[in-house]
Write a protein that holds these residues in place. Structure first.
Motif, PDB file in Angstrom:
ATOM      1  N   LYS A 109      -2.170   5.867  -0.957  1.00  0.00           N
ATOM      2  CA  LYS A 109      -2.858   4.791  -0.217  1.00  0.00           C
ATOM      3  C   LYS A 109      -3.411   3.692  -1.114  1.00  0.00           C
ATOM      4  O   LYS A 109      -4.188   2.849  -0.655  1.00  0.00           O
ATOM      5  N   ALA A 122       6.376  -4.171   5.676  1.00  0.00           N
ATOM      6  CA  ALA A 122       6.332  -2.966   4.854  1.00  0.00           C
ATOM      7  C   ALA A 122       7.569  -2.109   5.053  1.00  0.00           C
ATOM      8  O   ALA A 122       8.001  -1.878   6.182  1.00  0.00           O
ATOM      9  N   GLU A 155      10.897  -2.843  -0.082  1.00  0.00           N
ATOM     10  CA  GLU A 155       9.486  -2.493   0.054  1.00  0.00           C
ATOM     11  C   GLU A 155       8.645  -3.562   0.747  1.00  0.00           C
ATOM     12  O   GLU A 155       7.680  -3.250   1.444  1.00  0.00           O
ATOM     13  N   GLN A 215       0.863  -1.177   0.000  1.00  0.00           N
ATOM     14  CA  GLN A 215       0.000   0.000   0.000  1.00  0.00           C
ATOM     15  C   GLN A 215       0.902   1.230   0.000  1.00  0.00           C
ATOM     16  O   GLN A 215       1.682   1.445   0.922  1.00  0.00           O
ATOM     17  N   ARG A 216       0.823   2.000  -1.080  1.00  0.00           N
ATOM     18  CA  ARG A 216       1.687   3.170  -1.219  1.00  0.00           C
ATOM     19  C   ARG A 216       1.361   4.199  -0.139  1.00  0.00           C
ATOM     20  O   ARG A 216       0.193   4.406   0.215  1.00  0.00           O
ATOM     21  N   SER A 217       2.387   4.866   0.354  1.00  0.00           N
ATOM     22  CA  SER A 217       2.177   5.872   1.388  1.00  0.00           C
ATOM     23  C   SER A 217       1.681   7.194   0.825  1.00  0.00           C
ATOM     24  O   SER A 217       1.096   7.997   1.548  1.00  0.00           O
ATOM     25  N   ASP A 218       1.896   7.421  -0.493  1.00  0.00           N
ATOM     26  CA  ASP A 218       1.510   8.718  -1.060  1.00  0.00           C
ATOM     27  C   ASP A 218       0.027   8.795  -1.429  1.00  0.00           C
ATOM     28  O   ASP A 218      -0.628   9.800  -1.181  1.00  0.00           O
ATOM     29  N   ASP A 225       9.929   1.565   4.132  1.00  0.00           N
ATOM     30  CA  ASP A 225       9.718   2.978   4.448  1.00  0.00           C
ATOM     31  C   ASP A 225       8.715   3.646   3.520  1.00  0.00           C
ATOM     32  O   ASP A 225       7.992   4.565   3.931  1.00  0.00           O
ATOM     33  N   ASP A 226       8.670   3.233   2.248  1.00  0.00           N
ATOM     34  CA  ASP A 226       7.785   3.870   1.277  1.00  0.00           C
ATOM     35  C   ASP A 226       6.411   3.210   1.198  1.00  0.00           C
ATOM     36  O   ASP A 226       5.591   3.580   0.362  1.00  0.00           O
ATOM     37  N   ALA A 227       6.152   2.241   2.066  1.00  0.00           N
ATOM     38  CA  ALA A 227       4.877   1.523   2.038  1.00  0.00           C
ATOM     39  C   ALA A 227       4.182   1.630   3.390  1.00  0.00           C
ATOM     40  O   ALA A 227       4.819   1.627   4.440  1.00  0.00           O
ATOM     41  N   SER A 228       2.842   1.741   3.353  1.00  0.00           N
ATOM     42  CA  SER A 228       2.059   1.771   4.581  1.00  0.00           C
ATOM     43  C   SER A 228       1.712   0.368   5.051  1.00  0.00           C
ATOM     44  O   SER A 228       1.504   0.131   6.238  1.00  0.00           O
ATOM     45  N   ASN A 229       1.649  -0.568   4.100  1.00  0.00           N
ATOM     46  CA  ASN A 229       1.264  -1.937   4.427  1.00  0.00           C
ATOM     47  C   ASN A 229       1.748  -2.862   3.314  1.00  0.00           C
ATOM     48  O   ASN A 229       2.075  -2.414   2.223  1.00  0.00           O
TER      49      ASN A 229
END
Length: 308
Positions: free
Chosen positions: A186, A271, A212, A181-184, A273-277
């Protein structure tokens, strides 16, 4: 009056799109069809540019291609402030002293497009697919193509007894893929990333998946063998929400399949650093992913003879 005209111009293509979709089948976004003169932008058109207050100039379906006249087209120019001075980014604008080598390898920077030679207009490269409603680089580091690599890591879905699970309707085995899940924005996506200057794409694929989806480098040796051979799925344009008229995303996507689930399929996903999940996700026709990642994953299912 000017503001009213802009609002009207912005709404018309959206209304037009709804009207067309109610009378005709949706445009098929097959990866093989993502090419100039055929594919029309979806994600990077008629919207607010991410993490900015910049509204894209309206572009209707029939106005995407550069070959179509659009006398009123006047897109705003935007390059994110944080791009300036970054070692991974180009200079603000080409000049007499700074002239990138378009459509070729420029030192260690690959400025070639998978779709052939792109046009350079007023000293800047032009998006080969067409208008996006925004000029400049947005939040992308390079003018022209920004190359990424996407590893689609898959395994067969299994029940508690370790037996492969088939879809009841199609009778085909169900694939699972690693999705982050992308952090930018979601959205769920393939755990890929940018190819560093001079870097071989296979190195990028391994590095990005490890960072990732595993989030530790001490497992790199464990996945080294797994990533030696991948099935090529796609090389080309990505309908990324960050694309502009002068900068766009292109990717190389390979499928790495754990047939018996004994390799990467057994590793704990964490996950980065660049991923929320991060998770193993069932692959089917209802899968919604970032950009046109769903189309790339669909091609994996087709090549593997899996359910979709």
């Amino acid at each position: 009056m000017t503001n009213l005209k802009f609002v009207v111009l912005f709404l018309l293509p959206i209304l037009f799109s709804v009207h067309v979709s109610s009378k005709s089948p949706p445009v098929q976004m097959m990866a093989s069809m993502v090419k100039p003169g055929v594919f029309r932008h979806v994600m990077c058109r008629n919207s607010m540019y991410p993490r900015s207050g910049v509204l894209r100039f309206p572009v209707a379906d029939e106005q995407v291609f550069w070959s179509e006249p659009y006398a009123e087209y006047c897109p705003p120019s935007y390059t994110a402030p944080h791009i300036g001075g970054q070692v991974w980014a180009d200079e603000p604008l080409p000049s007499e002293t700074i002239q990138p080598k378009w459509n070729q390898n420029d030192g260690q920077v690959n400025r070639e497009s998978f779709h052939g030679a792109y046009e350079v207009r007023d000293g800047l490269p032009r998006n080969p697919i067409g208008r996006t409603g925004l000029s400049g680089r947005g939040s992308l580091g390079r003018w022209g193509p920004n190359h990424a690599a996407d590893p689609i890591v898959t395994r067969w879905k299994r029940d508690a007894n370790g037996q492969i699970v088939a879809n009841a309707a199609t009778g085909k085995n169900i694939l699972q893929m690693v999705a982050i899940q992308r952090s930018d924005n979601k959205l769920w996506a393939i755990p890929g990333g940018m190819v560093d200057p001079g870097e071989n794409v296979t190195v990028t694929l391994k590095r990005e998946f490890t960072e990732e989806a595993l989030n530790f480098t001490d497992k790199a040796n464990m996945v080294e063998k797994f990533f030696k051979e991948g099935l090529h799925i796609y090389s080309g344009y990505v309908d990324d929400f960050r694309n502009t008229d002068n900068a766009w995303m292109e990717t190389t996507a390979l499928n790495f399949h754990d047939e018996d689930g004994s390799q990467v399929g057994q590793l704990e996903l964490v996950a980065g650093d660049d991923a929320s999940n991060v998770r193993w996700t069932d692959v089917d026709g209802s899968l919604k992913l970032h950009a046109n990642h769903s189309d790339i994953v669909r091609d994996v299912a087709i090549k593997r003879g899996a359910h979709w």
